[in-house]
Design an enzyme around this catalytic site. Structure first.
Site, PDB file in Angstrom:
ATOM      1  CD1 TRP A  43      38.049  31.393  20.619  1.00 10.02           C
ATOM      2  CD2 TRP A  43      39.577  31.092  22.220  1.00 10.02           C
ATOM      3  NE1 TRP A  43      37.602  32.025  21.755  1.00 10.02           N
ATOM      4  CE2 TRP A  43      38.515  31.854  22.750  1.00 10.02           C
ATOM      5  CE3 TRP A  43      40.658  30.777  23.045  1.00 10.02           C
ATOM      6  CZ2 TRP A  43      38.499  32.311  24.073  1.00 10.02           C
ATOM      7  CZ3 TRP A  43      40.650  31.227  24.366  1.00 10.02           C
ATOM      8  CH2 TRP A  43      39.583  31.991  24.863  1.00 10.02           C
ATOM      9  CG  ASP A 113      39.024  24.601  20.285  1.00  6.88           C
ATOM     10  OD1 ASP A 113      38.001  24.188  20.868  1.00  6.88           O
ATOM     11  OD2 ASP A 113      39.608  25.660  20.604  1.00  6.88           O
ATOM     12  CE  LYS A 137      32.025  29.851  24.815  1.00  5.62           C
ATOM     13  NZ  LYS A 137      33.174  29.631  25.707  1.00  5.62           N
TER      14      LYS A 137
END
Length: 307
Positions: A43, A113, A137
């Site tokens: 990511w 992030d 999530k």
């Protein structure tokens, strides 16, 4: 719940965290052209790649050579004091790597992030210029990325001229995240989840649960005498995503493990297609009972299949 400073702005952006890969340079580069990225997984790698469309992303560190199984030592980071910001991914879901600390980057604005570990532990918000996280999530359904913005990046002063209205943090903040119709149901479910979090004791509850759940699975791995193996350095192990191999990456045995798991109602334990092996994701929504069931299955499978 998170102790966000009163002068910070909180926005709820559509497009998930992936859209923020673009929004960050568009809202933060200003007159500068360079930004530093701590790349510790896929990511972070994608965020770095997206920045190249608007400026010059620099690899302050990159652990790809180790197959993203560690976080490089701070002494090895190549930080540019003239960078517009330093970006890091707090928890890498695919590779199971998590920062156990907030990176120290001097006076350069810090961006995080936190999509996959948001609401799982307390955050030092004031050390960050921008924190973003997709809700799906730990906080609610997909459709929204929360953004926590330091005031000097919420006033539009660092925006690039090409920044679209849809990715402008100033416009989002000035309009209460309702410049256009928001993802209403996602927002509603998030609200219910936050009420529940208050009811059970706040972030401390999730932090305690995350530690207990992850330690139980790591205990099964570390106590297996090599039958199971987690490739990630112990100092960088994730509390959310635990990758592991069986018998040195024996695909036949791993397939047997996954098929057997389904029979005891344990699903989606296959590792990410780019990594292979197995992976247990134990986000806030996974109850302790589920983790205990996996721990017990791992032990019984090992007893039955150890050579």
């Amino acid at each position: 719940l998170l102790g966000v400073p009163a002068d910070y702005k909180v926005v709820f952006n559509q497009g998930g965290a992936t859209l923020q890969f673009s929004a960050i340079p568009l809202n933060m580069l200003g007159t500068k052209t360079k930004a530093d990225y701590l790349i510790t997984g896929q990511w972070g790698e994608k965020a770095h790649k997206e920045c190249a469309k608007y400026g010059t992303p620099q690899e302050a560190c990159n652990s790809k050579k180790s197959k993203f199984t560690t976080i490089p030592n701070k002494a090895d980071w190549k930080l540019d004091p003239e960078a517009a910001y330093v970006h890091y991914c707090d928890n890498e879901t695919v590779n199971g790597v998590e920062f156990s600390y907030t990176p120290e980057v001097g006076n350069v604005p810090l961006v995080a992030d936190m999509s996959s570990n948001f609401m799982s532990r307390s955050i030092n918000v004031s050390k960050h210029a921008y924190i973003y996280a997709g809700l799906q999530k730990n906080v609610g359904p997909a459709g929204i990325a929360i953004g926590i913005i330091r005031p000097d990046f919420a006033d539009g002063s660092k925006e690039l001229k090409i920044n679209p209205t849809y990715t402008s943090w100033k416009i989002a903040a000035d309009n209460g995240s309702m410049y256009n119709t928001p993802a209403c149901f996602t927002w509603y479910v998030m609200g219910e989840y936050l009420k529940y979090t208050k009811k059970v004791g706040g972030i401390a509850y999730w932090e305690d649960m995350s530690a207990k759940k992850s330690s139980l699975i790591y205990k099964a791995i570390d106590g297996s005498d090599g039958f199971y193996n987690c490739p990630v350095d112990k100092s960088a192990r994730s509390r959310m995503n635990i990758p592991f191999t069986i018998m040195g990456g024996n695909e036949e045995v791993e397939k047997k493990f996954l098929e057997g798991a389904k029979k005891v109602k344990l699903f989606t334990l296959a590792g990410h297609r780019s990594v292979g092996g197995c992976r247990a994701s134990i986000y806030n929504g996974m109850p302790m009972e589920g983790v205990e069931a996996l721990h017990d299955y791992m032990k019984s499978f090992m007893d039955e299949n150890r050579k």
